[in-house]
Design an enzyme around this catalytic site. Structure first.
Site, PDB file in Angstrom:
ATOM      1  N   GLU A   1       0.797  -1.238   0.000  1.00  0.00           N
ATOM      2  CA  GLU A   1       0.000   0.000   0.000  1.00  0.00           C
ATOM      3  C   GLU A   1       0.825   1.283   0.000  1.00  0.00           C
ATOM      4  O   GLU A   1       0.288   2.348  -0.275  1.00  0.00           O
ATOM      5  CB  GLU A   1      -0.971   0.011   1.194  1.00  0.00           C
ATOM      6  CG  GLU A   1      -0.276   0.200   2.521  1.00  0.00           C
ATOM      7  CD  GLU A   1      -1.127   0.914   3.562  1.00  0.00           C
ATOM      8  OE1 GLU A   1      -2.293   1.201   3.297  1.00  0.00           O
ATOM      9  OE2 GLU A   1      -0.584   1.201   4.640  1.00  0.00           O
ATOM     10  N   ASN A   2       2.133   1.178   0.335  1.00  0.00           N
ATOM     11  CA  ASN A   2       2.979   2.388   0.345  1.00  0.00           C
ATOM     12  C   ASN A   2       4.119   2.292  -0.663  1.00  0.00           C
ATOM     13  O   ASN A   2       5.140   2.975  -0.535  1.00  0.00           O
ATOM     14  CB  ASN A   2       3.570   2.615   1.744  1.00  0.00           C
ATOM     15  CG  ASN A   2       2.539   2.557   2.835  1.00  0.00           C
ATOM     16  OD1 ASN A   2       2.436   1.564   3.548  1.00  0.00           O
ATOM     17  ND2 ASN A   2       1.748   3.603   2.959  1.00  0.00           N
TER      18      ASN A   2
ATOM     19  N   ASN B   1      -5.431   1.259   3.823  1.00  0.00           N
ATOM     20  CA  ASN B   1      -6.039   2.591   3.765  1.00  0.00           C
ATOM     21  C   ASN B   1      -5.442   3.462   2.655  1.00  0.00           C
ATOM     22  O   ASN B   1      -6.029   4.462   2.268  1.00  0.00           O
ATOM     23  CB  ASN B   1      -5.919   3.293   5.126  1.00  0.00           C
ATOM     24  CG  ASN B   1      -4.509   3.336   5.657  1.00  0.00           C
ATOM     25  OD1 ASN B   1      -3.824   2.313   5.730  1.00  0.00           O
ATOM     26  ND2 ASN B   1      -4.037   4.510   6.016  1.00  0.00           N
ATOM     27  N   HIS B   2      -4.265   3.076   2.134  1.00  0.00           N
ATOM     28  CA  HIS B   2      -3.667   3.851   1.036  1.00  0.00           C
ATOM     29  C   HIS B   2      -3.940   3.225  -0.341  1.00  0.00           C
ATOM     30  O   HIS B   2      -3.296   3.602  -1.324  1.00  0.00           O
ATOM     31  CB  HIS B   2      -2.149   3.968   1.240  1.00  0.00           C
ATOM     32  CG  HIS B   2      -1.765   4.840   2.400  1.00  0.00           C
ATOM     33  ND1 HIS B   2      -1.941   6.209   2.389  1.00  0.00           N
ATOM     34  CD2 HIS B   2      -1.236   4.540   3.612  1.00  0.00           C
ATOM     35  CE1 HIS B   2      -1.529   6.705   3.549  1.00  0.00           C
ATOM     36  NE2 HIS B   2      -1.102   5.716   4.315  1.00  0.00           N
TER      37      HIS B   2
ATOM     38  N   HIS C   1      -5.379  -5.297   7.967  1.00  0.00           N
ATOM     39  CA  HIS C   1      -4.726  -3.992   7.916  1.00  0.00           C
ATOM     40  C   HIS C   1      -5.384  -3.106   8.964  1.00  0.00           C
ATOM     41  O   HIS C   1      -6.495  -2.609   8.766  1.00  0.00           O
ATOM     42  CB  HIS C   1      -4.872  -3.413   6.509  1.00  0.00           C
ATOM     43  CG  HIS C   1      -3.932  -2.285   6.264  1.00  0.00           C
ATOM     44  ND1 HIS C   1      -2.600  -2.478   5.981  1.00  0.00           N
ATOM     45  CD2 HIS C   1      -4.101  -0.945   6.289  1.00  0.00           C
ATOM     46  CE1 HIS C   1      -2.006  -1.318   5.830  1.00  0.00           C
ATOM     47  NE2 HIS C   1      -2.894  -0.367   6.020  1.00  0.00           N
TER      48      HIS C   1
ATOM     49  N   HIS D   1       0.062  -2.394   8.580  1.00  0.00           N
ATOM     50  CA  HIS D   1      -0.313  -0.975   8.719  1.00  0.00           C
ATOM     51  C   HIS D   1       0.572  -0.201   9.685  1.00  0.00           C
ATOM     52  O   HIS D   1       0.850   0.954   9.423  1.00  0.00           O
ATOM     53  CB  HIS D   1      -1.780  -0.797   9.122  1.00  0.00           C
ATOM     54  CG  HIS D   1      -2.164   0.640   9.372  1.00  0.00           C
ATOM     55  ND1 HIS D   1      -2.209   1.591   8.361  1.00  0.00           N
ATOM     56  CD2 HIS D   1      -2.499   1.310  10.517  1.00  0.00           C
ATOM     57  CE1 HIS D   1      -2.575   2.763   8.880  1.00  0.00           C
ATOM     58  NE2 HIS D   1      -2.753   2.617  10.178  1.00  0.00           N
TER      59      HIS D   1
ATOM     60  N   HIS E   1       3.725  -0.591  10.392  1.00  0.00           N
ATOM     61  CA  HIS E   1       5.096  -0.519   9.869  1.00  0.00           C
ATOM     62  C   HIS E   1       6.146  -0.894  10.908  1.00  0.00           C
ATOM     63  O   HIS E   1       7.338  -0.704  10.680  1.00  0.00           O
ATOM     64  CB  HIS E   1       5.414   0.871   9.296  1.00  0.00           C
ATOM     65  CG  HIS E   1       4.629   1.213   8.070  1.00  0.00           C
ATOM     66  ND1 HIS E   1       4.969   2.235   7.228  1.00  0.00           N
ATOM     67  CD2 HIS E   1       3.510   0.653   7.539  1.00  0.00           C
ATOM     68  CE1 HIS E   1       4.089   2.300   6.221  1.00  0.00           C
ATOM     69  NE2 HIS E   1       3.195   1.350   6.413  1.00  0.00           N
TER      70      HIS E   1
HETATM   71 FE   LIG Z   1       1.325   1.066   5.357  1.00  0.00          FE
HETATM   72 FE   LIG Z   2      -1.968   1.523   6.232  1.00  0.00          FE
END
Ligand SMILES: [Fe+2]
Ligand SMILES: [Fe+2]
Length: 274
Positions: free
Chosen positions: A39-40, A67-68, A153, A178, A180
């Protein structure tokens, strides 16, 4: 079956670590299925089609989001044609893409991968428990799938543990993403499901959650708007979990933390290193 799950890829250091190391790890550990949260992956925010193809090309079987998911707007379009890219299953009906997919492994087994997002301290989506029941009813472990991997997540460890116990005995692995930051609670639950509260990230740990530490510190010290957050650009570390499942039941037999790269103490699945 031999499963590897890696946490959120953050920017170029995370991508480079995955692309450079995954082909060798797939071979060395004879992995059947690899799932990575992406997601990142694109500059810390979302994922592009080019990056998605790069990560799949390096040996990932599926990529999960969070969420991303749609920070890169192109994901709203290409997720429809990329069956191995998953956004959380509990997005509202009508959201582009899918929250679960069935992967065929090279040895002819099938792995169901499901992505859900928690609702505590996050954008509240639909009920993740109901979404998981729905996906598992459509594709139960032992009947349709030989293994099931669930990416939760979420921010709150309470919600992740609750989902872990809710699915205990019904899936092979419940792994959080999520935050990290990897947690040290990898274990096999009473019913046979492997569990880890957070897989950590694939990225530069000389950072704040993978982003440049200077701007992050500045935001805490001075409450004023500043430049856009950028990923830290030092060498990336891989972080996640390795699980060996029993082919007869699809439940976990061995579980180990995976951490490879600078800043974190190294951890590898010793049961595959013989
Ligand atoms: Fe993330
Ligand atoms: Fe996230």
């Amino acid at each position: 079956m031999r499963l590897l799950f890696l946490g959120d890829i953050v920017g170029r250091p995370g991508r480079t670590a995955v692309i450079e190391r995954l082909p060798e790890l797939r071979e060395r550990w004879q992995l059947d299925c690899v799932v990575i949260n992406g997601e990142n992956a694109a500059g810390g925010f979302g994922i592009t089609e080019v990056i998605c193809e790069e990560v799949l090309g390096a040996g990932a079987d599926a990529i999960t989001l969070g969420n991303h998911s749609f920070d890169q707007r192109e994901a709203l379009v290409f997720i429809e044609r990329q069956r191995r890219l998953l956004r959380p299953a509990n997005y509202p009906p009508g959201t582009p893409g899918r929250g679960a997919t069935l992967i065929d492994t090279r040895s002819g087994q099938r792995v169901l991968v499901i992505s859900v997002m928690g609702r505590l301290f996050m954008d509240p989506l639909d009920d993740p428990f109901a979404a998981l029941d729905r996906e598992l009813e459509a594709c139960p472990l032992g009947r349709v799938a030989d293994a099931v991997i669930v990416d939760v997540h979420a921010e709150a460890t309470s919600e992740k543990e609750a989902i872990g116990h809710y699915l205990d005995g019904r899936v092979s692995l419940v792994v959080g993403t999520h935050t990290h930051v990897p947690t040290a609670d990898h274990r096999i639950l009473a019913g046979g499901t492997a569990y880890l509260s957070d897989a950590g990230m694939c990225g530069d740990y000389d950072s704040v959650l993978g982003m440049q530490k200077e701007e992050s510190m500045r935001r805490f010290l001075q409450k004023t708007p500043g430049p856009r957050m950028e990923p830290a650009l030092g060498a990336g570390t891989l972080s996640g979990i390795a699980v060996e499942t029993d082919d007869a039941t699809g439940l976990a037999r061995h579980v180990a933390a995976v951490r490879l790269g600078p800043w974190l103490a190294e951890s590898v699945p010793t049961f595959w290193e013989r």
